[in-house]
Scaffold this motif. Structure first.
Motif, PDB file in Angstrom:
ATOM      1  N   ARG A 177       0.817  -1.206   0.000  1.00 22.72           N
ATOM      2  CA  ARG A 177       0.000   0.000   0.000  1.00 22.72           C
ATOM      3  C   ARG A 177       0.856   1.263   0.000  1.00 22.72           C
ATOM      4  O   ARG A 177       0.552   2.235  -0.693  1.00 22.72           O
ATOM      5  N   VAL A 178       1.938   1.254   0.795  1.00 25.98           N
ATOM      6  CA  VAL A 178       2.817   2.424   0.836  1.00 25.98           C
ATOM      7  C   VAL A 178       3.420   2.687  -0.527  1.00 25.98           C
ATOM      8  O   VAL A 178       3.457   3.829  -1.007  1.00 25.98           O
ATOM      9  N   ILE A 179       3.900   1.633  -1.164  1.00 28.42           N
ATOM     10  CA  ILE A 179       4.503   1.795  -2.488  1.00 28.42           C
ATOM     11  C   ILE A 179       3.461   2.258  -3.500  1.00 28.42           C
ATOM     12  O   ILE A 179       3.712   3.147  -4.319  1.00 28.42           O
ATOM     13  N   ALA A 180       2.253   1.683  -3.436  1.00 28.30           N
ATOM     14  CA  ALA A 180       1.185   2.073  -4.358  1.00 28.30           C
ATOM     15  C   ALA A 180       0.812   3.541  -4.188  1.00 28.30           C
ATOM     16  O   ALA A 180       0.419   4.218  -5.143  1.00 28.30           O
TER      17      ALA A 180
ATOM     18  N   GLY B 208       4.801   6.044  -1.584  1.00 27.31           N
ATOM     19  CA  GLY B 208       5.668   6.170  -0.420  1.00 27.31           C
ATOM     20  C   GLY B 208       6.992   5.487  -0.637  1.00 27.31           C
ATOM     21  O   GLY B 208       7.247   4.861  -1.666  1.00 27.31           O
ATOM     22  N   THR B 209       7.854   5.621   0.347  1.00 23.62           N
ATOM     23  CA  THR B 209       9.192   5.056   0.275  1.00 23.62           C
ATOM     24  C   THR B 209       9.410   4.094   1.436  1.00 23.62           C
ATOM     25  O   THR B 209       9.060   4.398   2.582  1.00 23.62           O
ATOM     26  N   VAL B 210       9.992   2.947   1.149  1.00 21.19           N
ATOM     27  CA  VAL B 210      10.336   1.990   2.187  1.00 21.19           C
ATOM     28  C   VAL B 210      11.654   2.407   2.813  1.00 21.19           C
ATOM     29  O   VAL B 210      12.670   2.504   2.131  1.00 21.19           O
ATOM     30  N   GLU B 211      11.635   2.681   4.126  1.00 27.72           N
ATOM     31  CA  GLU B 211      12.824   3.150   4.821  1.00 27.72           C
ATOM     32  C   GLU B 211      13.445   2.044   5.663  1.00 27.72           C
ATOM     33  O   GLU B 211      12.971   0.907   5.668  1.00 27.72           O
ATOM     34  N   SER B 212      14.451   2.374   6.429  1.00 28.00           N
ATOM     35  CA  SER B 212      15.136   1.400   7.273  1.00 28.00           C
ATOM     36  C   SER B 212      14.194   0.880   8.357  1.00 28.00           C
ATOM     37  O   SER B 212      13.577   1.667   9.071  1.00 28.00           O
TER      38      SER B 212
END
Length: 309
Positions: free
Chosen positions: A28-31, A34-38
């Protein structure tokens, strides 16, 4: 992964349901751009979601019960206790309530302190005051054995043994419509009876009839309905529905019972010396109204808690 919820995920170390939740968050974040962080803190947050599902109070969703007895909390507005217990060591009595919507077994076992405990009152959560009360010690059903709570399926359970002469007498008025839902586990025979001095005119439910150990018997007088649970599980009929688990716990529903001609309440556990209930009970809910349209929802609520089928 930043979600605006303080949740960051260890992608590589999660599995099972946790992995499914985390994967859905990530997608959902990517859609959403958004960005996947550490990762750093999702593990405890996801564990909370898995270990603390929303608790649905049965009577909040399906109101209007005539009487409701359970070892879990059924109504979010109910502030009373679950049961009143007598300990064998000195016959002292104490009310036992709920903690986190469940029977307060810690207080129960502390009170009984290594001895047996018996149910003096099973409180009605419907608000109608139809408490099951048994003053005679000889007739009381057992909830604690040698300091430990009796359980079925890992949850507290009340034992009604054949040595007990009456079982449970439930003081609800006769009605032309009597629908009920119950959770129990039988060791031998079992009857529920809408009775008039235990006459032959009766509405009864039997787990067995003394000779056929796996027969469900629903009797509105004449004729009777027999269903062999060993060959039909789950069983569905217009007025009888049973759902069985592998450990013999039963969720049983009866719709359309007529107790209008009977008086004296409902005798749960005793018909005659040949038919005395031997088993455990965890929940019984009665309605004097048609619950046909609610049956599936009520059964689902019960199963979500007891995991019967």
């Amino acid at each position: 992964m930043a979600l605006g919820l303080g949740i960051v995920v260890y992608w590589a170390t999660q599995s099972g349901p946790a992995a499914a939740i985390i994967s859905a968050f990530k997608s959902r974040v990517i859609a959403d751009g958004g960005t996947v962080e550490s990762p750093s803190c999702a593990k405890s947050d996801v564990k909370f979601l898995l270990d603390n599902p929303v608790y649905n109070y049965l009577l909040d969703d399906y109101s209007g019960a005539t009487a409701a007895y359970s070892l879990r909390l059924l109504d979010s507005t109910y502030s009373g206790d679950a049961i009143r217990v007598r300990r064998l060591s000195d016959n002292t009595e104490q009310n036992i309530g709920f903690v986190n919507n469940k029977l307060d077994t810690a207080s129960l076992e502390t009170f009984c302190s290594g001895t047996d405990g018996f149910v003096v009152i099973w409180y009605d959560q419907s608000g109608n005051g139809n408490n099951v009360t048994e003053a005679s010690a000889a007739n009381q059903s057992q909830i604690v054995s040698a300091g430990s709570t009796i359980t079925d399926g890992g949850k507290p359970s009340i034992l009604i043994n054949q040595s007990i002469s009456r079982g449970l007498l439930i003081p609800i008025a006769a009605s032309s419509r009597q629908d009920f839902f119950q959770v129990h586990k039988t060791n031998d025979d079992g009857f529920i009876i809408f009775k008039d001095s235990l006459s032959t005119s009766r509405f009864s439910y039997a787990v067995s009839d003394g000779s056929q150990s796996t027969v469900f018997h629903l009797n509105y007088g004449t004729p009777s309905l027999y269903v062999n649970s060993s060959t039909e599980s789950p069983v569905t009929r217009d007025d009888l529905h049973t759902l069985l688990s592998t450990n013999s716990q039963v969720l049983m529903t009866s719709l359309g019972g007529d107790s209008s001609q009977f008086t004296g309440g409902i005798q749960w556990g005793y018909y005659s010396s040949s038919f005395i209930y031997d088993g455990n009970v965890q929940e019984i809910i009665f309605y004097n109204s048609d619950q046909s349209s609610n049956r599936t929802g009520i059964e689902t609520n019960i199963n979500d808690y007891y995991s019967i089928y």
